[in-house]
Design a protein around this motif. Structure first.
Motif: not given
Length: 411
Positions: A235-247, A265-270, A290-298
């Motif tokens: 479950c991966v945070d795709q907000s801008g600060s997590m860019a390299s982690s998403v990759v 399973k791979l789930v990405c979110f902002d 992936v849609q990098l950027g945006g807010g965060t709703d964990i």
């Protein structure tokens, strides 16, 4: 200035009202004027905070900044590191809707499209996860021909990462070493060198000062039974600060999806959720989803993953996020606590990258640690062993300590 402060990226307006249409004080108004107009050397200029200065520099790099009646053109030049840093800054300081406008202006004003279209420039750049993140972030404003070029660069990085990480990940997850059993046909990493040298002393070659082993002695790996499938949800945070982690997360998800002994399973979110599980056969396609950027709703993302869990006692939920929650914090903690009580192995990675110690929400990290979820950052080279430890239900915190990884300690 927060990510929602209504200063337009073209710097041609200034509102005397805040986002809720309330008056703003004179100091805040002066601050906004200074950010809009650029550098101010006058005596009454206010001192900008370090964060405001970074924001100003990010805008100055793109938009004209007139000072003392003279126009000044700023820019990123043709330096790949500058481009990468600038893209990271604007993702941090602005909401995704504004980032899209700024990136579009950058293509027109700074010639980023031409830079990405030139093979010489791309060949000169260090193709790494940061470049991949930048290209993915820019894809919505790229023409089709540029997207094709970007895909080639992303494919190159993906291939290199797969070559580096795939074999190690598969071996770590597929089997664990059983030191109680011996084999005379061990894999290289499973060779018991002490036993092997002792068994081959009679083959010592004095002329070469070495031993030529006739027989290898090693450990036997215990294979996992295909009928005992574990499920891994990244479950991966795709907000801008997590860019390299998403990759990196996308690469590892693709590798683990190729292992028949686990379900991945791979789930990405902002503030929205995208389930990329069906795309895992093609890591490049995953990254372009992936849609990098945006807010965060964990909380919303965990709720979605919760619905995908079939057998809690065989499920490993790896949350990869800096834990800056924009949603319901109280409900998030309660939801994760409930999953842990049900037997789900919840591990919280503050980052999956080589970037060093990440910035994260200390308070939320402490709450996660208190309810029994291990919290720490992890490098890509450490991740395969982490997953092997998790799948065997061994003590993840003890593993982290052996790796000299600093963890968030619970009360």
């Amino acid at each position: 200035m927060t990510a929602t402060t209504p200063i337009t990226p073209t710097r041609n307006t200034l509102s005397g009202m805040d986002i809720e249409n309330n008056p703003i004080d004179s100091q805040e108004k002066s601050r906004r004027w200074q950010l809009i107009l650029g550098k101010d050397d006058s005596d009454d200029a206010i001192a900008l905070s370090s964060q405001d200065q970074r924001l100003a520099d990010a805008l100055n790099a793109l938009y004209d900044c007139g000072t003392s009646g003279e126009g000044r053109q700023a820019g990123l030049g043709r330096s790949a590191p500058k481009v990468s840093k600038w893209l990271g800054d604007i993702r941090q300081f602005f909401p995704s809707s504004v980032v899209q406008v700024i990136q579009k202006d950058a293509f027109e004003r700074l010639g980023l499209k031409q830079m990405l279209m030139e093979p010489e420039f791309l060949n000169a750049m260090q193709a790494d996860v940061h470049l991949v993140a930048d290209l993915i972030s820019l894809r919505s404003v790229m023409p089709e021909k540029t997207i094709s070029t970007a895909r080639q660069v992303v494919q190159k990085v993906v291939d290199e990462l797969m070559q580096r990480l795939e074999k190690r990940t598969q071996e770590a997850i597929r089997g664990s070493i059983n030191k109680g059993k011996r084999t005379y046909r061990p894999r290289f990493n499973d060779i018991d060198w002490h036993k092997t040298i002792h068994a081959n002393l009679r083959h010592y070659q004095a002329d070469f000062n070495t031993i030529v082993p006739e027989k290898l002695v090693g450990y036997l790996r215990q294979q996992r039974r295909l009928t005992d499938l574990d499920e891994v949800i990244l479950c991966v945070d795709q907000s801008g600060s997590m860019a390299s982690s998403v990759v990196y997360s996308s690469i590892f998800a693709a590798v683990m999806a190729s292992i028949p002994s686990i379900k991945t399973k791979l789930v990405c979110f902002d503030t929205a959720i995208i389930d990329l599980t069906d795309e895992l056969a093609d890591p490049v396609q995953v990254l372009f989803g992936v849609q990098l950027g945006g807010g965060t709703d964990i909380n919303q993302a965990i709720a979605y993953c919760e619905k995908k869990i079939e057998q809690p006692s065989k499920t490993h939920l790896i949350l990869i996020s800096d834990l800056y929650e924009g949603g319901d914090e109280k409900q998030l903690v309660a939801r994760v606590s409930q999953l842990i009580r049900q037997g789900v192995n919840v591990i919280s990675l503050l980052a999956l990258s080589d970037d060093g110690r990440p910035s994260y929400d200390d308070n939320m990290a402490q709450k996660f640690a208190n309810i029994g979820s291990p919290v720490f950052a992890c490098t890509p080279d450490q991740f395969p062993d982490l997953m092997a430890t998790a799948l065997k239900r061994e003590d993840v915190l003890a593993w982290a300590a052996n790796q000299d990884i600093k963890t968030v300690c619970g009360d």
